[in-house]
Design a protein around this motif. Structure first.
Motif, PDB file in Angstrom:
ATOM      1  N   VAL A 117       0.873  -1.174   0.000  1.00  0.00           N
ATOM      2  CA  VAL A 117       0.000   0.000   0.000  1.00  0.00           C
ATOM      3  C   VAL A 117       0.909   1.223   0.000  1.00  0.00           C
ATOM      4  O   VAL A 117       1.971   1.226   0.624  1.00  0.00           O
ATOM      5  N   SER A 118       0.492   2.260  -0.723  1.00  0.00           N
ATOM      6  CA  SER A 118       1.334   3.440  -0.885  1.00  0.00           C
ATOM      7  C   SER A 118       0.539   4.701  -0.561  1.00  0.00           C
ATOM      8  O   SER A 118      -0.693   4.661  -0.457  1.00  0.00           O
ATOM      9  N   PRO A 119       1.202   5.848  -0.418  1.00  0.00           N
ATOM     10  CA  PRO A 119       0.500   7.101  -0.116  1.00  0.00           C
ATOM     11  C   PRO A 119      -0.571   7.455  -1.130  1.00  0.00           C
ATOM     12  O   PRO A 119      -1.544   8.145  -0.794  1.00  0.00           O
ATOM     13  N   ASP A 120      -0.415   6.996  -2.372  1.00  0.00           N
ATOM     14  CA  ASP A 120      -1.424   7.308  -3.390  1.00  0.00           C
ATOM     15  C   ASP A 120      -2.724   6.549  -3.154  1.00  0.00           C
ATOM     16  O   ASP A 120      -3.758   6.907  -3.728  1.00  0.00           O
ATOM     17  N   ASP A 121      -2.691   5.505  -2.327  1.00  0.00           N
ATOM     18  CA  ASP A 121      -3.882   4.670  -2.134  1.00  0.00           C
ATOM     19  C   ASP A 121      -4.914   5.320  -1.223  1.00  0.00           C
ATOM     20  O   ASP A 121      -6.115   5.145  -1.428  1.00  0.00           O
ATOM     21  N   SER A 122      -4.451   6.029  -0.191  1.00  0.00           N
ATOM     22  CA  SER A 122      -5.402   6.660   0.723  1.00  0.00           C
ATOM     23  C   SER A 122      -4.675   7.658   1.611  1.00  0.00           C
ATOM     24  O   SER A 122      -3.467   7.514   1.859  1.00  0.00           O
ATOM     25  N   PRO A 123      -5.385   8.670   2.103  1.00  0.00           N
ATOM     26  CA  PRO A 123      -4.754   9.635   3.023  1.00  0.00           C
ATOM     27  C   PRO A 123      -4.222   8.966   4.285  1.00  0.00           C
ATOM     28  O   PRO A 123      -3.210   9.408   4.837  1.00  0.00           O
ATOM     29  N   ALA A 124      -4.897   7.917   4.761  1.00  0.00           N
ATOM     30  CA  ALA A 124      -4.452   7.243   5.979  1.00  0.00           C
ATOM     31  C   ALA A 124      -3.085   6.614   5.774  1.00  0.00           C
ATOM     32  O   ALA A 124      -2.209   6.681   6.651  1.00  0.00           O
ATOM     33  N   VAL A 125      -2.876   6.011   4.613  1.00  0.00           N
ATOM     34  CA  VAL A 125      -1.578   5.409   4.318  1.00  0.00           C
ATOM     35  C   VAL A 125      -0.524   6.488   4.189  1.00  0.00           C
ATOM     36  O   VAL A 125       0.604   6.351   4.705  1.00  0.00           O
ATOM     37  N   ALA A 126      -0.853   7.594   3.519  1.00  0.00           N
ATOM     38  CA  ALA A 126       0.102   8.688   3.352  1.00  0.00           C
ATOM     39  C   ALA A 126       0.542   9.234   4.700  1.00  0.00           C
ATOM     40  O   ALA A 126       1.727   9.500   4.925  1.00  0.00           O
ATOM     41  N   ALA A 127      -0.412   9.395   5.614  1.00  0.00           N
ATOM     42  CA  ALA A 127      -0.079   9.935   6.936  1.00  0.00           C
ATOM     43  C   ALA A 127       0.790   8.961   7.717  1.00  0.00           C
ATOM     44  O   ALA A 127       1.737   9.370   8.400  1.00  0.00           O
ATOM     45  N   ALA A 128       0.477   7.685   7.630  1.00  0.00           N
ATOM     46  CA  ALA A 128       1.229   6.685   8.393  1.00  0.00           C
ATOM     47  C   ALA A 128       2.658   6.555   7.890  1.00  0.00           C
ATOM     48  O   ALA A 128       3.584   6.317   8.676  1.00  0.00           O
ATOM     49  N   LEU A 129       2.853   6.714   6.578  1.00  0.00           N
ATOM     50  CA  LEU A 129       4.182   6.529   6.001  1.00  0.00           C
ATOM     51  C   LEU A 129       5.023   7.796   6.004  1.00  0.00           C
ATOM     52  O   LEU A 129       6.221   7.749   5.682  1.00  0.00           O
ATOM     53  N   ALA A 130       4.431   8.920   6.371  1.00  0.00           N
ATOM     54  CA  ALA A 130       5.105  10.203   6.226  1.00  0.00           C
ATOM     55  C   ALA A 130       6.470  10.231   6.900  1.00  0.00           C
ATOM     56  O   ALA A 130       7.433  10.786   6.357  1.00  0.00           O
ATOM     57  N   ALA A 131       6.575   9.645   8.079  1.00  0.00           N
ATOM     58  CA  ALA A 131       7.828   9.729   8.828  1.00  0.00           C
ATOM     59  C   ALA A 131       8.632   8.431   8.788  1.00  0.00           C
ATOM     60  O   ALA A 131       9.648   8.318   9.472  1.00  0.00           O
ATOM     61  N   SER A 132       8.201   7.491   7.981  1.00  0.00           N
ATOM     62  CA  SER A 132       8.839   6.171   8.021  1.00  0.00           C
ATOM     63  C   SER A 132      10.033   6.053   7.073  1.00  0.00           C
ATOM     64  O   SER A 132      10.865   5.161   7.230  1.00  0.00           O
ATOM     65  N   GLY A 133      10.079   6.911   6.042  1.00  0.00           N
ATOM     66  CA  GLY A 133      11.131   6.793   5.048  1.00  0.00           C
ATOM     67  C   GLY A 133      10.852   5.747   3.986  1.00  0.00           C
ATOM     68  O   GLY A 133      11.720   5.453   3.162  1.00  0.00           O
ATOM     69  N   ALA A 134       9.637   5.192   3.971  1.00  0.00           N
ATOM     70  CA  ALA A 134       9.284   4.155   3.007  1.00  0.00           C
ATOM     71  C   ALA A 134       8.325   4.704   1.963  1.00  0.00           C
ATOM     72  O   ALA A 134       7.475   5.551   2.259  1.00  0.00           O
ATOM     73  N   ASP A 135       8.461   4.219   0.718  1.00  0.00           N
ATOM     74  CA  ASP A 135       7.541   4.593  -0.349  1.00  0.00           C
ATOM     75  C   ASP A 135       6.252   3.801  -0.289  1.00  0.00           C
ATOM     76  O   ASP A 135       5.233   4.212  -0.840  1.00  0.00           O
ATOM     77  N   GLU A 190      -7.115  -5.390  -3.592  1.00  0.00           N
ATOM     78  CA  GLU A 190      -6.252  -5.790  -4.704  1.00  0.00           C
ATOM     79  C   GLU A 190      -4.792  -5.456  -4.431  1.00  0.00           C
ATOM     80  O   GLU A 190      -3.908  -6.066  -5.012  1.00  0.00           O
ATOM     81  N   ASN A 191      -4.570  -4.496  -3.551  1.00  0.00           N
ATOM     82  CA  ASN A 191      -3.195  -4.187  -3.162  1.00  0.00           C
ATOM     83  C   ASN A 191      -2.667  -5.213  -2.160  1.00  0.00           C
ATOM     84  O   ASN A 191      -1.536  -5.677  -2.256  1.00  0.00           O
ATOM     85  N   LEU A 192      -3.486  -5.548  -1.164  1.00  0.00           N
ATOM     86  CA  LEU A 192      -3.037  -6.406  -0.083  1.00  0.00           C
ATOM     87  C   LEU A 192      -2.988  -7.871  -0.479  1.00  0.00           C
ATOM     88  O   LEU A 192      -2.137  -8.619   0.003  1.00  0.00           O
ATOM     89  N   PHE A 193      -3.899  -8.294  -1.321  1.00  0.00           N
ATOM     90  CA  PHE A 193      -3.922  -9.697  -1.752  1.00  0.00           C
ATOM     91  C   PHE A 193      -4.345  -9.725  -3.215  1.00  0.00           C
ATOM     92  O   PHE A 193      -5.486 -10.007  -3.550  1.00  0.00           O
ATOM     93  N   ASP A 194      -3.382  -9.428  -4.079  1.00  0.00           N
ATOM     94  CA  ASP A 194      -3.674  -9.278  -5.499  1.00  0.00           C
ATOM     95  C   ASP A 194      -3.549 -10.613  -6.225  1.00  0.00           C
ATOM     96  O   ASP A 194      -3.335 -11.670  -5.629  1.00  0.00           O
ATOM     97  N   GLY A 195      -3.683 -10.544  -7.544  1.00  0.00           N
ATOM     98  CA  GLY A 195      -3.620 -11.761  -8.340  1.00  0.00           C
ATOM     99  C   GLY A 195      -2.290 -12.478  -8.234  1.00  0.00           C
ATOM    100  O   GLY A 195      -2.221 -13.711  -8.307  1.00  0.00           O
ATOM    101  N   VAL A 196      -1.204 -11.717  -8.057  1.00  0.00           N
ATOM    102  CA  VAL A 196       0.113 -12.336  -7.923  1.00  0.00           C
ATOM    103  C   VAL A 196       0.141 -13.262  -6.720  1.00  0.00           C
ATOM    104  O   VAL A 196       0.594 -14.410  -6.791  1.00  0.00           O
ATOM    105  N   GLU A 197      -0.383 -12.766  -5.575  1.00  0.00           N
ATOM    106  CA  GLU A 197      -0.368 -13.574  -4.360  1.00  0.00           C
ATOM    107  C   GLU A 197      -1.374 -14.720  -4.430  1.00  0.00           C
ATOM    108  O   GLU A 197      -1.114 -15.815  -3.925  1.00  0.00           O
ATOM    109  N   ARG A 198      -2.532 -14.480  -5.047  1.00  0.00           N
ATOM    110  CA  ARG A 198      -3.507 -15.560  -5.203  1.00  0.00           C
ATOM    111  C   ARG A 198      -2.914 -16.706  -6.023  1.00  0.00           C
ATOM    112  O   ARG A 198      -3.058 -17.887  -5.678  1.00  0.00           O
TER     113      ARG A 198
END
Length: 794
Positions: free
Chosen positions: A593-611, A670-678
Motif C-alpha cells: 500500500v502506498s500514499p497514493d492509495d489513501s490519506p491514511a496510508v500517506a499519513a502513516a508513512l510520512a515519517a517512516s522513510g518508506a515509499d 487488490e493491493n493487499l492480496f492481489d492476483g500475484v499472491e492468489r
C-alpha cells in the motif's frame, strides 16, 4: 536411537517406498517410525501414511543437498529453485502437499528442530514464511528420513498442519565411511566437490557415539540472457564505443555459489537404570548470488568506482547450531523421557561489489547489512506405558508436558549500509540489499507450555485405533486445543482401510511477529522495473498501529484423510491416500500500500522513510485436497539378480475459500492480496508430481534409472499476466560398482536429457535476461548434470 518415550504415539507408520537392503531387513523386524507405540511388522501397518527413506537411498541418488534429495524421493515434497531473491538464494523454501513451508514440522530424532531466521520476501513459494534449513543437516549423518503425510498438531504442537519430517541420525557403534563426490553441468558450470563421512565408536559397555562431517563447495550456475540495453551515457549524442566490447552476460540468474561445512553427532549410553542420550550439530554456510546489474549510466552507480557498472553480490553467512540431551528411564511401569534442547539460526547479510550511491565516490564497496537470529529452547517430559485393555489387548497411554521459548532478534547493519549521504540525490543504502536500520532492531521472545494425552490400541488383530488431545498456551496470543483420531481395519491379510481426522494450528512465528525492514525493491508498475523503498512493518510498529493493523492470531486447520492399503503375497505393496486440509486465517505477507492509495496510508508513512508498506495479516481461508499413491515391488530374477520397482504419485490442489482483510483498508484488497499472491498460493507449485524408478542389483553392480514428473504450474506478474509452465519429465541414471568389500565407485547423470522449464513470456523476461522462471522452478533451470564419486567403508 529412538525409544518409547521419545515420540507421541498416534502418528504411526505407512508406506516405505524408498528402501535399500538395510531398510528392507529392518521392515521384516518389529519397527517403530514417527511415534507409534505399537510395533509394526512392515512399514504399511499403520493408520496414516509415512514415507521411509533410508540414508543410503538418499546418498545413492547422487544429489548433494538433503532437501533436493528428499524432493526426488517424496513427490509431495516441493523444493523449488530461486534466483535473485535476496536471502532466499541461500536458504530456499520447501513445502509439503502444496502448503506453506511453515506448515511442515521438522524433527531430529523425534525432537523439534529450530527454524531459519530468514523470512522469505521476494516472490518465492511461501512468501512471508520461514522454514527449517534441511540442507544444514548433512546426508552423511542421516540414518533415515520419515515423512508423515498427515496433520499432527495434536501430537507435536504448532506447525504440523501439512505433516511432519523426522530425521533420524546414524547410531552405529563401529565402522563408518568416507565419500568424495564431484560433478558439473552439461554447460560446464556449477562445478562442485563434496567430501563427507561418518564414524561410530563404542561408548561405555553398550553405548555409541557417532559423528558425521561434510565439506561441500559449489560454483554458481548462470542461465541469464544477454543484456541488450544501452550501458553507457551518450558521448556527443552518439553511443559510447565501449558498448561494442561490453560483456552482455552481466546478470547472474542461477544457483548461488556456496561453501558449506557441518558436523553432527549422535550418542547414547546406559547410566544407572536408564539411558542418557545427546545429539546435535553445527553448520556454517557462505553463499554468493547476484542482484540486478547496475549499468554505468544508472543513477545508482558511481562511475568513479565502477566505470562499467557493477553487479552487487549478496554474500550472506548462515550458521545453524543445535544441541539436545535427555534421559530415558523406567519409573515403575512408566517409561519416562526427559529432555532439553537448544537451537539457533543466524543469518548475516553481507554485500560485496556494491556501494552506497548517496555517499558518492568515497563509498566503500563491501557492507555488513545486519544480522537476523532465531533462538529456540525446548524442554519436554514424556510418560508412556501399556495398560491391559478389553479383548486381552493392551492400551498404549502417553502424556507429557512441553515448554518452548522462541527469541527473535534483528541487529542493524553498519551505518554506511543504510544512511543517506546526500550525494547528488542518489539512492541511499548499500546496493543489492539495503542494510537494516536501527529502527528495525528488535529483540523479542515468547514462550508456550503444552500438555498432551494420547492413547492407541490394537483392539483386535484386525482393528487399530488411536486418539490424542493437546492443549497449548502462548504468552502472546492465548491458547489452543487440538485433537486427532485415527483408525485402521484389516479386511484380510492383503487389504486394509485407514482414516484420520484432526484439528491443528500454527502459531504465528516470531519472525512474522517481529520482522521489520525497509529495503530497495524493484517493481514493475507499467513503466519497467523501478526502485522503491519498500517497508515491511511488523504489527507492533507505529505504521501498523496507525493503520489499525491488529496483532496476529494462530492459523487453525481441520484435516481428514482416508486410505487403502494392499499387500500382496508376492511382496507388492500399494497405498492410496486421499486428504483434505482446510485452514482458516492463513497468515500472508500482504502486497504493497502506498500514499497514493489513501490519506491514511500517506499519513502513516510520512515519517517512516518508506515509499510503500506491507504487513503480516491473517487474511485467507483455504482448502487443499489431494491424493498420494505409492507402489513398490521387488522381482527376483535368478541369475540376473534382483529388480526393485517403485512408483509414487502426488496430487494436490489448493483453493481460496474466503479473503478477510483488515477493515480499515477496505477498498485496497487488490493491493493487499492481489492476483500475484492468489496465484502464488494456489498454482505456483505443480499440482501433479511423481516418480518411477528401477534399481537393479547383479553381483557387485547396482544400476538405477529414475523418471521424475513435475506437473504444470502458473506464475503471474504485477501486470496481471499469467504464464503457465508445462509439465516436464526429468530422467536420472546411475551405476555403482563394488571394487572390494570396502571400496566402491559410482557415476551418474541427473537430468539425462537436459530438460529445461518452459521459457517465460517475452514481457516477463526483463529484456530477455530472465529467460526462465527465477522464483519457483520445481527442478531448477541448470539442465543436465553428471558426477562421479568414490566411497570407502571401514
Amino acid at each position: 536411537m529412538i525409544g518409547l518415550g521419545t515420540l507421541p504415539l498416534s502418528a504411526t507408520v505407512a508406506p516405505a517406498f524408498a528402501q535399500d537392503e538395510n531398510s528392507e531387513v529392518e521392515a521384516e523386524e518389529r519397527i517403530q517410525v514417527i511415534g507409534s507405540r505399537l510395533e509394526m511388522r512392515t512399514a504399511t501397518d499403520g493408520t496414516a501414511p509415512v514415507d521411509v527413506i533410508s540414508g543410503d537411498e538418499l546418498a545413492a541418488s547422487g544429489i548433494t543437498e538433503t532437501a533436493r534429495a528428499l524432493q526426488y524421493a517424496v513427490p509431495s515434497f516441493n523444493f523449488p529453485t530461486s534466483s535473485i531473491t535476496d536471502g532466499s538464494d541461500a536458504v530456499r523454501p520447501a513445502s509439503l502437499r502444496g502448503l506453506s513451508p511453515d506448515h511442515t514440522l521438522v524433527l531430529v530424532n523425534g525432537k523439534r528442530r529450530h527454524m531459519s531466521a530468514l523470512v522469505h520476501l521476494n516472490g518465492t513459494t511461501g512468501r512471508g514464511s520461514s522454514n527449517v534449513d534441511l540442507n544444514a543437516i548433512p546426508i552423511s549423518a542421516i540414518k533415515r528420513i520419515e515423512v508423515l503425510r498427515d496433520g499432527a498438531a495434536a501430537l507435536y504442537g504448532s506447525d504440523a498442519i501439512a505433516g511432519v519430517i523426522n530425521i533420524v541420525l546414524k547410531d552405529q557403534r563401529e565402522g563408518g565411511s568416507i565419500t568424495a563426490n564431484t560433478g558439473q553441468t552439461y554447460e560446464g558450470d556449477g562445478e562442485q566437490y563434496k567430501v563427507h563421512g561418518n564414524v561410530g565408536f563404542e561408548f561405555g559397555t553398550d553405548g555409541f557415539f557417532t559423528v558425521a562431517a561434510e565439506y561441500h563447495h559449489k560454483n554458481k550456475t548462470n542461465r541469464a540472457g544477454l543484456d541488450p540495453r544501452q550501458q553507457y551515457p551518450l558521448v556527443d549524442g552518439e553511443l559510447d564505443p565501449r558498448e561494442a566490447t561490453f560483456d552482455r552476460l552481466s546478470h547472474h540468474v542461477g544457483d548461488a555459489e556456496f561453501e558449506n561445512k557441518s558436523v553432527f553427532f549422535n550418542s547414547a549410553v546406559t547410566v544407572g537404570e536408564g539411558e542418557l542420550y545427546a545429539f546435535g550439530g553445527v553448520s556454517d554456510r557462505t553463499s554468493q548470488s547476484g542482484a540486478f546489474y547496475r549499468r554505468a549510466l544508472d543513477s545508482r552507480n558511481i562511475p568513479e568506482i565502477y566505470p562499467d557498472g557493477f553487479l552487487p553480490l549478496l554474500s550472506p553467512e548462515t550458521q545453524d547450531s543445535s544441541f539436545y540431551a535427555g534421559y530415558r528411564f523406567m519409573l515403575g511401569e512408566w517409561s519416562v523421557d526427559a529432555s532439553a534442547g537448544y537451537g539457533e539460526s543466524e543469518f548475516q547479510y553481507r554485500l560485496e561489489n556494491s556501494l552506497n550511491a548517496s555517499i558518492g565516490p568515497s563509498s566503500q564497496t563491501e557492507f555488513d547489512a545486519g544480522t537476523l537470529s532465531n533462538d529456540e529452547v525446548n524442554a519436554t517430559v514424556d510418560f508412556s506405558r501399556f495398560i491391559p485393555f478389553v479383548n486381552n489387548s493392551d492400551l498404549a497411554v502417553a502424556f507429557g508436558v512441553s515448554y518452548r521459548e522462541n527469541t527473535y532478534a534483528i541487529g542493524a547493519g553498519e551505518e554506511a549500509s543504510y544512511i543517506d549521504g546526500g550525494y547528488d540525490g542518489r539512492a541511499a543504502g548499500s546496493q543489492g540489499f539495503t542494510g537494516f536500520k536501527p529502527e528495525s532492531e528488535v529483540d523479542q521472545s515468547r514462550d508456550n507450555t503444552g500438555i498432551y494425552l494420547e492413547v492407541e490400541n490394537m483392539l483386535t488383530p484386525d482393528f487399530q485405533w488411536g486418539a490424542a488431545v493437546r492443549y497449548e498456551d502462548y504468552s502472546d496470543f492465548g491458547s489452543n486445543t487440538s485433537w486427532k483420531v485415527s483408525g485402521r481395519y484389516d479386511f484380510n491379510d492383503q487389504w486394509a482401510l485407514r482414516a484420520t481426522a484432526n484439528t491443528g494450528f500454527r502459531a504465528p512465528s516470531v519472525q512474522q511477529l517481529y520482522f521489520s525492514n525497509i529495503s530497495t525493491l524493484f517493481v514493475d508498475r507499467g513503466d519497467g522495473l523501478q526502485p522503491e523503498q519498500s517497508g515491511t512493518f511488523n504489527n507492533i510498529s507505529t505504521v501498523a498501529q496507525e493503520l489499525g493493523i491488529e496483532g496476529l492470531d494462530p492459523e487453525e486447520s481441520q484435516s481428514f484423510s482416508a486410505g487403502l492399503v494392499y499387500n500382496s503375497y508376492d511382496g507388492f505393496t500399494l497405498t492410496i491416500d486421499a486428504f483434505q486440509i482446510a485452514i482458516d486465517d492463513r497468515i500472508i505477507l500482504s502486497g504493497d500500500v502506498s500514499p497514493d492509495d489513501s490519506p491514511a496510508v500517506a499519513a502513516a508513512l510520512a515519517a517512516s522513510g518508506a515509499d510503500n508498506a506491507r504487513f503480516f495479516v491473517n487474511a485467507v481461508d483455504t482448502t487443499s485436497r489431494g491424493v498420494d499413491v505409492v507402489a513398490a515391488q521387488t522381482y527376483q530374477l535368478d541369475e540376473w539378480g534382483s529388480l526393485r520397482a517403485q512408483l509414487a504419485y502426488g496430487y494436490n490442489k489448493t483453493e481460496i475459500d474466503d479473503v478477510n482483510l483488515p477493515a480499515l483498508l477496505d477498498g485496497l484488497e487488490e493491493n493487499l492480496f492481489d492476483g500475484v499472491e492468489r496465484t502464488r498460493m494456489t498454482r505456483s507449485v505443480p499440482r501433479n508430481s511423481g516418480s518411477l524408478s528401477f534399481t537393479h542389483d547383479l553381483g557387485d553392480l547396482e544400476t538405477r534409472v529414475a523418471f521424475n514428473y513435475f506437473g504444470d504450474y502458473v506464475l503471474e506478474n504485477s501486470q496481471g499476466v499469467r504464464t503457465e509452465f508445462g509439465a516436464k519429465w526429468v530422467a536420472d541414471i546411475s551405476a555403482r560398482y563394488l571394487l572390494t568389500d570396502q571400496l566402491s565407485v559410482s557415476a551418474g547423470v541427473q537430468n539425462l536429457f537436459d530438460e529445461y522449464p518452459d521459457k517465460q513470456r517475452p514481457e516477463s523476461q526483463f529484456n530477455g535476461i530472465f529467460m526462465y522462471p527465477n522464483t519457483n522452478a520445481p527442478f531448477g533451470f541448470n539442465g543436465g548434470y553428471y558426477y562421479a564419486e568414490v566411497t570407502y567403508r571401514f
